[in-house]
Design an enzyme around this catalytic site. Sequence first.
Site, short mmCIF file in Angstrom:
data_model
loop_
_atom_site.label_atom_id
_atom_site.label_comp_id
_atom_site.label_asym_id
_atom_site.label_seq_id
_atom_site.Cartn_x
_atom_site.Cartn_y
_atom_site.Cartn_z
N GLY A 241 0.78 -1.23 0.00
CA GLY A 241 0.00 0.00 0.00
C GLY A 241 0.81 1.29 0.00
N SER A 242 0.09 2.40 0.18
CA SER A 242 0.61 3.75 -0.02
C SER A 242 1.81 4.09 0.85
CB SER A 242 -0.49 4.77 0.25
OG SER A 242 0.05 6.05 0.45
N THR A 243 2.67 4.96 0.31
CA THR A 243 3.86 5.42 1.03
C THR A 243 3.50 6.26 2.26
OG1 THR A 243 4.00 7.32 -0.42
CG2 THR A 243 5.35 5.43 -1.00
N VAL A 244 2.25 6.73 2.33
CA VAL A 244 1.82 7.48 3.52
C VAL A 244 1.85 6.55 4.75
CG1 VAL A 244 -0.01 8.94 4.49
CG2 VAL A 244 0.44 9.00 2.06
#
Lengths: 128, 395
Positions: A59-62
Amino acid sequence: MKGRTIFKGKARGEVLMTSEDISFYGGCDPETGVIVEKGHELEGKSVSGKVLAFPTGKGSTVGSYVLYALSKAGKAPLAIINESTDPVVAVGCIISEIPAVDKVDIKKLKTGQKVEVDAAEGVISIVS
Amino acid sequence: MGLELNTEEKAMLNGDYGIATKKAMEIITTLGTIYGAERLIPISSVQIAGVSYHNLGEAGLEYLDEMAEDGTTQVLTTLNPAGMDLEEWKKHGISEDFAENQQRVVDAFSKMGVVTTCTCTPYLIGNLPHYGEHIAWAESSAVCFANSVIGARTNREGGPSALAAALTGRTAEYGLHLEKNRNAQITYEIEANIEETDDFGLLGQVIGERTGNKIPYITGIEHASTEELKSFGASVATFGGVAIYHMEGITPNRTTIPEETEIVTKDELESARVKLDDEDADIDFISIGCPHASIKEIARVAEILKGKKIAAGKTVWITTARPTKDLARKMGYYDIIENAGAYLVSDACCAVAPLKGRFTGLMTDSAKACFYARGKNDFRTKIRTVEECLEEAIK
């Protein structure tokens, strides 16, 4: 067990093991550490205060910032053990100073086991 | 062979250059180790993502404040879109609270020496690397454009790793920094007529979903404008995680041509459109400018909207970078667009602004915007040409 250092540090605590990948962004509540991804093996369980073992991140780098948020809230895992750490989790552990080790056969770990992690040496010892 | 550091890099890691630089070096060397890099290389340009307070939250902001204590950028560094237009946010319906927090994020970056552009198209406004230059960019659409259309070299960085590169002027040498990893792996022969930004977005969707981690070599596209390539790159990166592609006769990188070939037909593009089209979408929001609109696109929007009025119950955002908006003001496009009742919004976009609950149906020319509108904002979507989108707005 011996693995590779992702981020140094020592921890002693109870294992929470899953054979499913974890997405911290959207998959884990940044305030409580509870896994909220629908249908995830750990749904409803908190990673807070555990030695968290999972194959790899997704999933997202956030997601890196979610680990940071957990750490600021005092809800981060004590340590992270992966088969292979992905960049999102690696960066999250570094900025949050969570001890982390990878290249470990996590199937040898069981939820509830007490372990000691010396991440700088990459060593995980089963206490009981 | 492990990762070797030179004297200066060792000093950075040791904390001789301050805490932020040490932290940044830890991130870069760890990623280098994970990916088997043998050394670090200097980079000349950085694009940072993770700017909207909506995505960062208080913890993300706290991290940035911590890094800003003693961290300073070493190379030209620009910023992704924020959650709002930094000047005209009020009239776009953004709350005071959000605006205050968003400004704190931008201030933290500013303190580190980041040029607070707030755009996903840095290459249109002065952060323009040249062929072969090593850079460290986040923002998947910009990464795809830089690697493929410009021929610069970057991996897909995340927010913190891009910032780390900015503070050290280094990145680890792995992935797309190495020539051998940039070669095409599969050929796609396009048998459909691809004409406008929406078509290029749909083509990106089809190839992105099919190609997995194989680098595409695309044939059969006779002509593509910069705007169309920016739409294609955004889409192929969103639907497939593609960070580089080759397009015959259009992109400049050296590559061999893969024998493995797949055909993309007109029917497939139509099914891609059907996938992004919700039958029951009740359109109350129209957005053009994902990725951020160029001055050419804004001129075209102004031409279409000249003397027209946006229909009651519809909101229109044309999103762009601040320097482009300033230019649009000078050219009279801003007045035409705003007098029609549409907004020319800079610094932000429909994917990162706090819009959930404010609208129900989005029409756009961008496949990427559809993806995020659905996933993050629960909007229903329709993808159309720019002209059709604006017709819907004034209908």
